[in-house]
Design an enzyme around this catalytic site. Structure first.
Site, short mmCIF file in Angstrom:
data_model
loop_
_atom_site.label_atom_id
_atom_site.label_comp_id
_atom_site.label_asym_id
_atom_site.label_seq_id
_atom_site.Cartn_x
_atom_site.Cartn_y
_atom_site.Cartn_z
N THR A 1 3.71 -4.76 6.13
CA THR A 1 2.54 -4.90 5.27
C THR A 1 2.85 -4.29 3.91
O THR A 1 3.59 -3.32 3.79
CB THR A 1 1.31 -4.20 5.88
OG1 THR A 1 1.59 -2.81 6.08
CG2 THR A 1 0.94 -4.83 7.22
N THR B 1 5.68 -6.70 -0.98
CA THR B 1 6.19 -7.32 -2.21
C THR B 1 6.42 -6.31 -3.34
O THR B 1 6.96 -6.68 -4.38
CB THR B 1 5.24 -8.42 -2.71
OG1 THR B 1 3.94 -7.86 -2.92
CG2 THR B 1 5.15 -9.56 -1.70
N GLY C 1 7.24 -1.88 -4.39
CA GLY C 1 7.52 -0.50 -4.03
C GLY C 1 8.35 -0.33 -2.77
O GLY C 1 9.36 -1.00 -2.54
N GLY D 1 7.65 -1.06 0.36
CA GLY D 1 7.67 -2.22 1.25
C GLY D 1 8.71 -3.24 0.83
O GLY D 1 9.42 -3.80 1.68
N SER E 1 2.44 10.16 4.22
CA SER E 1 2.56 10.82 2.92
C SER E 1 2.61 12.31 3.16
O SER E 1 2.08 12.81 4.17
CB SER E 1 1.35 10.47 2.03
OG SER E 1 1.25 11.35 0.93
N TYR F 1 -7.76 9.87 -0.04
CA TYR F 1 -6.39 9.45 0.26
C TYR F 1 -5.77 10.40 1.28
O TYR F 1 -5.18 9.96 2.28
CB TYR F 1 -5.56 9.44 -1.02
CG TYR F 1 -4.08 9.20 -0.82
CD1 TYR F 1 -3.60 7.91 -0.64
CD2 TYR F 1 -3.17 10.26 -0.80
CE1 TYR F 1 -2.24 7.67 -0.46
CE2 TYR F 1 -1.82 10.04 -0.60
CZ TYR F 1 -1.36 8.74 -0.44
OH TYR F 1 -0.02 8.51 -0.25
#
Length: 234
Positions: free
Chosen positions: A7, A10, A12, A14, A139, A152
């Site tokens: 997921t 496209t 960074g 991933g 993270s 976040y």
């Protein structure tokens, strides 16, 4: 042939992970809300390794119905999905008391829901096969909350907790689960800020770690890996 669903593939981390897996001969399922991004990236991946298959779908990974339709179609096109990389995520610079009314739900749907739903969709088939590997991109805020990115931090901590439950559920069945915990990494989250890439973790570093973990022996699992800038967090 091994098949991976990634997921947020496209950009960074991933994107770097997809390229690394393609280089290893792993077929890929990737999604994006932008068809032109998908088409260009699919062409790039097949140029890197013409022997793999690349399934693409225009789908919003933070929308449950679109996510599941993408995932089910990926399995139909590629065959058994035995690698999941839950990379989709969003960062918002905001203290919780200053959050907009819709931010919590948006963060939940982006940072946590996809990993939960893909686990429920593919987990039992992985158990039946007795193999598979799930990577959850968490993270350092999962471990040490960032007060200026409160929601976040909460959703990423929840993702790490989900990762740990997954691992305990799966370990007796031969399915591996790894929490990848990046520190300050050069992605779109830093757009508009003056940063020195030589002081940061690069997406390629995360991808390299994931590939090496995936290639470990059958009996070895990395429960979690923390990758931070050599000079400390930015």
């Amino acid at each position: 042939m091994n098949n991976a669903i990634i997921t947020g593939a496209t950009k960074g981390m991933g994107r770097a992970i997809a390229i690394a897996f393609a280089t290893e001969g792993i077929s890929l399922a990737i999604n994006s809300r932008k068809a032109d991004e998908l088409d260009a990236f699919k062409t790039e991946l097949l140029t890197i390794n013409p022997a793999i298959k690349v399934f693409t779908a225009v789908a919003d990974g933070s929308n449950k119905d679109q996510l599941l339709q993408f995932a089910k179609s990926a399995e139909q096109e590629l065959g058994t999905i035995n690698i999941i990389v839950n990379n989709l995520g969003m960062y918002e610079y905001s203290r919780i008391l200053n959050d907009g009314d819709a931010l919590f739900q948006k963060m939940f749907n982006t940072n946590l829901m996809p990993a939960y739903e893909l686990y429920r969709l593919f987990g039992k088939s992985m158990i039946a096969a007795g193999n598979g590997h799930i990577f959850n991109i968490c993270s350092v805020a999962s471990l040490n909350p960032v007060v200026d990115a409160g929601t976040y931090s909460v959703t990423k901590a929840a993702l790490l907790s989900l990762n740990n439950v997954m691992r305990l559920e799966m370990q007796e069945h031969g399915v591996k689960v790894t929490a990848v915990i990046p520190g300050s990494t050069l992605t779109a989250s830093w757009d508009g800020q003056a940063v020195d890439k030589d002081t940061m973790v690069l997406p390629q570093d995360i991808a390299s770690a994931i590939v090496n973990i995936y290639k470990m022996s059958k009996g070895a699992n990395v429960d979690q890996i923390i990758i931070k800038p050599a000079g400390g967090q930015l």
